[in-house]
Design an enzyme around this catalytic site. Structure first.
Site, mmCIF file in Angstrom:
data_model
loop_
_atom_site.group_PDB
_atom_site.id
_atom_site.type_symbol
_atom_site.label_atom_id
_atom_site.label_comp_id
_atom_site.label_asym_id
_atom_site.label_seq_id
_atom_site.Cartn_x
_atom_site.Cartn_y
_atom_site.Cartn_z
ATOM 1 N N ARG A 1 0.831 -1.225 0.000
ATOM 2 C CA ARG A 1 0.000 0.000 0.000
ATOM 3 C C ARG A 1 0.862 1.270 0.000
ATOM 4 N NH1 ARG A 1 -2.724 -3.858 -0.527
ATOM 5 N NH2 ARG A 1 -4.667 -4.391 0.526
ATOM 6 N N SER B 1 -11.030 1.396 3.057
ATOM 7 C CA SER B 1 -10.302 1.026 4.279
ATOM 8 C C SER B 1 -9.702 2.292 4.879
ATOM 9 C CB SER B 1 -9.167 0.061 3.955
ATOM 10 O OG SER B 1 -9.645 -1.034 3.228
ATOM 11 N N GLU C 1 -5.073 5.516 6.393
ATOM 12 C CA GLU C 1 -4.656 5.290 5.001
ATOM 13 C C GLU C 1 -4.887 6.537 4.133
ATOM 14 O OE1 GLU C 1 -5.140 1.014 3.484
ATOM 15 O OE2 GLU C 1 -6.371 2.149 2.103
HETATM 16 P P1 NAP Z 1 -10.957 -9.585 4.979
HETATM 17 O O1 NAP Z 1 -11.074 -10.589 3.897
HETATM 18 O O2 NAP Z 1 -11.999 -9.525 6.051
HETATM 19 O O3 NAP Z 1 -9.529 -9.759 5.654
HETATM 20 C C1 NAP Z 1 -9.127 -8.884 6.709
HETATM 21 C C2 NAP Z 1 -7.679 -8.540 6.486
HETATM 22 O O4 NAP Z 1 -6.923 -9.722 6.588
HETATM 23 C C3 NAP Z 1 -7.452 -7.938 5.129
HETATM 24 O O5 NAP Z 1 -7.121 -6.595 5.292
HETATM 25 C C4 NAP Z 1 -6.350 -8.773 4.491
HETATM 26 O O6 NAP Z 1 -5.161 -8.058 4.230
HETATM 27 C C5 NAP Z 1 -6.007 -9.828 5.512
HETATM 28 N N1 NAP Z 1 -6.134 -11.169 4.868
HETATM 29 C C6 NAP Z 1 -7.266 -11.907 4.723
HETATM 30 N N2 NAP Z 1 -6.957 -13.074 4.138
HETATM 31 C C7 NAP Z 1 -5.628 -13.077 3.903
HETATM 32 C C8 NAP Z 1 -4.726 -14.001 3.316
HETATM 33 N N3 NAP Z 1 -5.152 -15.195 2.849
HETATM 34 N N4 NAP Z 1 -3.427 -13.659 3.215
HETATM 35 C C9 NAP Z 1 -2.992 -12.471 3.666
HETATM 36 N N5 NAP Z 1 -3.785 -11.535 4.230
HETATM 37 C C10 NAP Z 1 -5.099 -11.847 4.362
HETATM 38 O O7 NAP Z 1 -10.809 -8.119 4.349
HETATM 39 P P2 NAP Z 1 -11.904 -7.175 3.680
HETATM 40 O O8 NAP Z 1 -11.976 -5.932 4.436
HETATM 41 O O9 NAP Z 1 -13.154 -7.921 3.367
HETATM 42 O O10 NAP Z 1 -11.158 -6.822 2.318
HETATM 43 C C11 NAP Z 1 -10.959 -7.799 1.326
HETATM 44 C C12 NAP Z 1 -9.832 -7.353 0.424
HETATM 45 O O11 NAP Z 1 -10.175 -6.127 -0.229
HETATM 46 C C13 NAP Z 1 -8.555 -7.094 1.180
HETATM 47 O O12 NAP Z 1 -7.477 -7.533 0.400
HETATM 48 C C14 NAP Z 1 -8.547 -5.593 1.327
HETATM 49 O O13 NAP Z 1 -7.235 -5.057 1.432
HETATM 50 C C15 NAP Z 1 -9.187 -5.184 0.039
HETATM 51 N N6 NAP Z 1 -9.689 -3.827 0.099
HETATM 52 C C16 NAP Z 1 -8.929 -2.885 -0.503
HETATM 53 C C17 NAP Z 1 -9.293 -1.573 -0.461
HETATM 54 C C18 NAP Z 1 -8.401 -0.557 -1.099
HETATM 55 O O14 NAP Z 1 -7.369 -0.882 -1.625
HETATM 56 N N7 NAP Z 1 -8.740 0.682 -1.053
HETATM 57 C C19 NAP Z 1 -10.478 -1.206 0.187
HETATM 58 C C20 NAP Z 1 -11.244 -2.179 0.806
HETATM 59 C C21 NAP Z 1 -10.822 -3.521 0.752
HETATM 60 P P3 NAP Z 1 -4.907 -7.178 2.919
HETATM 61 O O15 NAP Z 1 -5.689 -5.935 3.135
HETATM 62 O O16 NAP Z 1 -3.427 -6.974 2.973
HETATM 63 O O17 NAP Z 1 -5.329 -7.962 1.730
#
Ligand code: NAP
Length: 337
Positions: free
Chosen positions: A160, A237, A333
């Site tokens: 990020r 996020s 962020e």
């Molecule tokens: P989630 O699936 O509930 O997971 C919670 C956190 O755990 C995430 O932030 C993710 O990190 C980490 N995670 C889950 N599974 C993982 C794995 N197999 N390996 C490594 N890290 C893992 O998260 P969520 O809020 O529903 O979001 C789903 C994805 O969408 C995430 O990747 C999140 O970053 C992304 N997202 C991105 C944005 C953005 O870029 N603006 C906004 C909203 C959501 P990571 O965040 O590092 O993946």
């Protein structure tokens, strides 16, 4: 080019916070940058406003990067190279590449914002970062008044993060991204290791997921868990996932056995900020008009009529409660203007 005076910025930030720009100019062609004297002015480079907290009025010049256009620039035996203007909508661009038969960006479906903003925070979702599909970008150099090209190495991508964030790029930074070239490998493999996505495919009983099916699954999961900024203003996020050393993660896990933690290449552990916030009691909780979303505690939402001050107050309360419960510092962020 003559900027507009005293422009309302509320429509240009997805948290719908109030604020006005003393001067505002929409950039729709690179030539406008060369034709405008920008070097001395206090300026802010705006994309989709989806990662922005407006704390009040801005007394400088807002440059809204609205450059459009997308095309296949090159194809070789290994990959497609696709260029898009910085002002193109990111989610629309991802859909367009998939419809053309160029897979590779499907896990990044429905992330709000623009193509030009994607490399800045190296957007990522469901196990894919945009840096993995990045080839190069073209940027306006304010000091030397030329367009320059930067390759992947020059952008110094990290989790990020990129050169542009490291140098406080938005405010009086040296560069404004004009267009981005993506490299989409022809050898495509699905990335389904995140639980939400894996479960979605298990539910669909789909034996061989296609890029379009993965995009549809990502869209479905995101729609279920994340608020639509058009209805519930938010900036995605709101906090970075904290990364802590192994000893710190072990100590926390011994006190909180369900703590999610993910081993990083450097031996440290990434914690899920959303989980920490939820455990600290903030899921669905409000302080005045600003709260943390009831389905995903990592998303800060404006329930109506909030100002930047309200956002900062809720942010500080969440940080303080998470620190008290877990001794972990959360950092925001979005960019604060
Ligand atoms: P989630 O699936 O509930 O997971 C919670 C956190 O755990 C995430 O932030 C993710 O990190 C980490 N995670 C889950 N599974 C993982 C794995 N197999 N390996 C490594 N890290 C893992 O998260 P969520 O809020 O529903 O979001 C789903 C994805 O969408 C995430 O990747 C999140 O970053 C992304 N997202 C991105 C944005 C953005 O870029 N603006 C906004 C909203 C959501 P990571 O965040 O590092 O993946």
């Amino acid at each position: 080019m003559t900027p507009q005076q005293d422009v309302d910025l509320a429509p240009f930030n997805t948290l719908a916070l109030p604020g006005r720009a003393a001067r505002y100019l929409a950039i729709t062609a690179p030539g406008q940058l060369a034709a405008t004297e920008l070097a001395g002015s206090r300026r802010f480079v705006l994309g989709g406003g989806s990662n922005l907290v407006l704390t009040g009025d801005f007394d400088g010049l807002v440059l809204h990067m609205a450059l459009q256009g997308k095309r296949l620039v090159k194809e070789d035996s290994e990959a497609y190279y696709i260029e898009a203007g910085a002002g193109e909508s990111w989610p629309d661009f991802v859909q367009w590449t998939l419809r053309q038969g160029w897979p590779g960006l499907e896990n990044l479906s429905l992330i709000p914002g623009t193509v030009g903003a994607a490399p800045i925070q190296n957007i990522g979702a469901y196990g894919l970062e945009v840096s993995e599909r990045f080839h190069s970008l073209s940027a306006w150099d304010f000091k030397n008044r030329v367009l320059i090209d930067l390759d992947r190495e020059a952008c110094r991508f990290a989790y990020r993060d990129s050169l542009f964030k490291q140098q406080g790029w938005h405010l009086n930074g040296q560069l404004a991204i004009v267009s981005v070239v993506f490299r989409l490998p022809k050898a495509w493999t699905p990335i389904l290791r995140y639980a939400d996505l894996a479960q979605e495919f298990a539910a669909r009983q789909s034996a061989a997921p296609t890029p379009l099916a993965i995009a549809a699954a990502v869209v479905a999961v995101r729609r279920r868990k994340l608020p639509d900024p058009a209805q519930t203003p938010n900036a995605g996020s709101f906090f970075h996932n904290p990364v802590v050393d192994a000893a710190g993660a072990d100590a926390l896990a011994s006190r909180h056995p369900t703590l999610p933690r993910y081993l990083q290449p450097d031996g440290r552990y990434k914690l899920a900020a959303g989980w920490l916030i939820e455990q600290a009691g903030w899921k669905g909780k409000k302080l005045g008009p600003v709260g943390m979303y009831e389905k995903q505690a990592l998303v800060l939402v404006n329930h109506g009529g909030a100002t930047g001050t309200d956002v900062k107050r809720t942010m500080a309360a969440v940080q303080s409660d998470v620190k008290a419960a877990f001794a972990v510092e959360l950092t925001p962020e979005p960019i604060f203007l």
